[in-house]
Design a protein around this motif. Structure first.
Motif, PDB file in Angstrom:
ATOM      1  N   UNK A   8      -0.532 -41.154   4.122  1.00  0.00           N
ATOM      2  CA  UNK A   8       0.234 -42.537   4.421  1.00  0.00           C
ATOM      3  C   UNK A   8       1.553 -42.414   4.289  1.00  0.00           C
ATOM      4  N   UNK A   9       2.218 -41.333   3.721  1.00  0.00           N
ATOM      5  CA  UNK A   9       3.587 -41.311   3.647  1.00  0.00           C
ATOM      6  C   UNK A   9       4.179 -40.597   4.893  1.00  0.00           C
ATOM      7  N   UNK A  10       3.387 -39.940   5.525  1.00  0.00           N
ATOM      8  CA  UNK A  10       4.071 -39.255   6.761  1.00  0.00           C
ATOM      9  C   UNK A  10       3.121 -39.484   8.009  1.00  0.00           C
ATOM     10  N   UNK A  11       3.380 -40.630   8.595  1.00  0.00           N
ATOM     11  CA  UNK A  11       2.644 -41.217   9.930  1.00  0.00           C
ATOM     12  C   UNK A  11       2.727 -39.816  10.825  1.00  0.00           C
ATOM     13  N   UNK A  12       1.764 -39.661  11.485  1.00  0.00           N
ATOM     14  CA  UNK A  12       1.483 -38.555  12.304  1.00  0.00           C
ATOM     15  C   UNK A  12       1.116 -37.234  11.718  1.00  0.00           C
ATOM     16  N   UNK A  13       1.023 -36.932  10.563  1.00  0.00           N
ATOM     17  CA  UNK A  13       0.617 -36.016   9.851  1.00  0.00           C
ATOM     18  C   UNK A  13      -0.868 -36.246   9.297  1.00  0.00           C
ATOM     19  N   UNK A  14      -1.494 -35.174   9.410  1.00  0.00           N
ATOM     20  CA  UNK A  14      -3.091 -35.140   8.807  1.00  0.00           C
ATOM     21  C   UNK A  14      -3.447 -33.957   8.196  1.00  0.00           C
ATOM     22  N   UNK A  15      -4.633 -34.256   7.398  1.00  0.00           N
ATOM     23  CA  UNK A  15      -5.136 -32.952   6.729  1.00  0.00           C
ATOM     24  C   UNK A  15      -6.664 -33.185   6.934  1.00  0.00           C
ATOM     25  N   UNK A  16      -7.294 -32.047   7.335  1.00  0.00           N
ATOM     26  CA  UNK A  16      -8.739 -31.945   7.489  1.00  0.00           C
ATOM     27  C   UNK A  16      -9.371 -30.913   6.435  1.00  0.00           C
ATOM     28  N   UNK A  17     -10.391 -31.258   5.535  1.00  0.00           N
ATOM     29  CA  UNK A  17     -11.026 -30.271   4.815  1.00  0.00           C
ATOM     30  C   UNK A  17     -12.381 -29.889   5.305  1.00  0.00           C
ATOM     31  N   UNK A  18     -12.553 -28.529   5.012  1.00  0.00           N
ATOM     32  CA  UNK A  18     -13.985 -28.079   5.541  1.00  0.00           C
ATOM     33  C   UNK A  18     -14.295 -27.159   4.367  1.00  0.00           C
ATOM     34  N   UNK A  19     -15.612 -27.464   3.895  1.00  0.00           N
ATOM     35  CA  UNK A  19     -16.193 -26.611   2.857  1.00  0.00           C
ATOM     36  C   UNK A  19     -17.187 -25.639   3.325  1.00  0.00           C
ATOM     37  N   UNK A  20     -17.191 -24.420   2.776  1.00  0.00           N
ATOM     38  CA  UNK A  20     -18.127 -23.395   3.194  1.00  0.00           C
ATOM     39  C   UNK A  20     -18.732 -22.711   2.112  1.00  0.00           C
ATOM     40  N   UNK A  21     -19.989 -22.629   2.027  1.00  0.00           N
ATOM     41  CA  UNK A  21     -20.792 -21.961   1.010  1.00  0.00           C
ATOM     42  C   UNK A  21     -21.365 -20.616   1.338  1.00  0.00           C
ATOM     43  N   UNK A  22     -21.671 -19.817   0.430  1.00  0.00           N
ATOM     44  CA  UNK A  22     -22.155 -18.303   0.803  1.00  0.00           C
ATOM     45  C   UNK A  22     -21.522 -17.747   1.798  1.00  0.00           C
ATOM     46  N   UNK A  23     -20.226 -17.705   1.511  1.00  0.00           N
ATOM     47  CA  UNK A  23     -19.565 -16.879   2.445  1.00  0.00           C
ATOM     48  C   UNK A  23     -19.476 -15.422   1.926  1.00  0.00           C
ATOM     49  N   UNK A  24     -19.558 -14.523   3.143  1.00  0.00           N
ATOM     50  CA  UNK A  24     -19.765 -13.138   2.847  1.00  0.00           C
ATOM     51  C   UNK A  24     -18.606 -12.230   3.166  1.00  0.00           C
ATOM     52  N   UNK A  25     -17.462 -13.065   3.661  1.00  0.00           N
ATOM     53  CA  UNK A  25     -16.053 -12.265   4.127  1.00  0.00           C
ATOM     54  C   UNK A  25     -14.833 -12.795   3.353  1.00  0.00           C
ATOM     55  N   UNK A  26     -14.987 -13.097   2.258  1.00  0.00           N
ATOM     56  CA  UNK A  26     -13.802 -13.793   1.580  1.00  0.00           C
ATOM     57  C   UNK A  26     -12.684 -12.666   1.372  1.00  0.00           C
ATOM     58  N   UNK A  27     -12.636 -11.215   1.130  1.00  0.00           N
ATOM     59  CA  UNK A  27     -11.694 -10.472   1.270  1.00  0.00           C
ATOM     60  C   UNK A  27     -11.067 -10.651   2.684  1.00  0.00           C
ATOM     61  N   UNK A  28     -11.769 -10.497   3.859  1.00  0.00           N
ATOM     62  CA  UNK A  28     -11.073 -10.518   5.099  1.00  0.00           C
ATOM     63  C   UNK A  28     -10.545 -12.118   5.194  1.00  0.00           C
ATOM     64  N   UNK A  29     -11.235 -13.168   5.138  1.00  0.00           N
ATOM     65  CA  UNK A  29     -10.563 -14.061   5.083  1.00  0.00           C
ATOM     66  C   UNK A  29      -8.960 -14.296   4.459  1.00  0.00           C
ATOM     67  N   UNK A  30      -8.896 -13.810   3.236  1.00  0.00           N
ATOM     68  CA  UNK A  30      -7.755 -13.807   2.488  1.00  0.00           C
ATOM     69  C   UNK A  30      -6.855 -12.871   2.996  1.00  0.00           C
ATOM     70  N   UNK A  31      -7.061 -11.911   3.633  1.00  0.00           N
ATOM     71  CA  UNK A  31      -6.112 -10.713   4.327  1.00  0.00           C
ATOM     72  C   UNK A  31      -5.651 -11.343   5.502  1.00  0.00           C
ATOM     73  N   UNK A  32      -6.491 -12.174   6.152  1.00  0.00           N
ATOM     74  CA  UNK A  32      -6.059 -12.932   7.589  1.00  0.00           C
ATOM     75  C   UNK A  32      -5.037 -13.965   7.192  1.00  0.00           C
ATOM     76  N   UNK A  33      -5.270 -14.605   6.127  1.00  0.00           N
ATOM     77  CA  UNK A  33      -4.503 -15.695   5.795  1.00  0.00           C
ATOM     78  C   UNK A  33      -3.096 -15.223   5.244  1.00  0.00           C
TER      79      UNK A  33
END
Length: 170
Positions: A8-33
């Motif tokens: 609301x405070x920033x027209x044109x700005x958005x956020x999208x949330x994605x939830x994942x369960x049972x991930x097997x590559x947390x370390x790889x995701x963290x490294x890529x981020x």
């Protein structure tokens, strides 16, 4: 929040949330981020009571980004930092960010008006099952939330009965 949420405070700005369960590559995701090869704030869902926490953190991060006053190097890092009740960046990442041992992850994708939300890219990197954001409350660890948030005993009954969804503003 399967659909993007307009900030609301920033027209044109958005956020999208994605939830994942049972991930097997947390370390790889963290490294890529950390390398910046994937976009999105990778969050530990055990400390998130409600999507409102993420929306508030994203609003503050975008505000500070537009002012040129972020305390971290990226918008995604600023979102994680803004979730923490302390001013310690490394502590915020340890508690609210994805750890190598996490089996669940909440991804916050932001569009600050300059980039577009590309959920398919992050989905292709996650080795796990995408689930509805409605399952977030099942992953919240109230004991951890109380400890990290230093919640007083008077607030605890409200947390456990979901009468409120507290969030922290550093």
């Amino acid at each position: 929040m399967d659909e993007p949420y307009n900030l609301e405070l920033f027209p044109g700005c958005q956020i999208k949330l994605l939830l994942f369960r049972n991930i097997r590559n947390a370390a790889a995701l963290k490294r890529k981020a950390m390398e910046g090869s994937i976009e999105g704030a990778l969050l530990n869902p055990a400390l998130i009571l409600d999507a409102l926490q993420i929306r508030v953190a994203a609003n503050k991060a975008i505000h500070l980004h537009k002012l040129g006053k972020m305390k971290t190097r990226s918008l995604n890092a600023e979102i994680i930092f803004n979730l923490s009740p302390t001013n310690n960046i490394s502590e915020a990442f340890k508690k609210f960010g994805l750890s190598d041992s996490n089996s669940d992850v909440l991804v916050a994708l932001t569009d600050d008006g300059r980039n577009t939300l590309n959920s398919q890219e992050i989905i292709s990197h996650v080795d796990g099952q995408q689930v509805s954001l409605a399952e977030l409350s099942q992953l919240t660890d109230i004991t951890q939330v109380k400890k990290v948030g230093q919640i007083s005993k008077s607030i605890v009954p409200m947390l456990e009965t979901n009468y409120c969804s507290p969030f922290w503003l550093p």
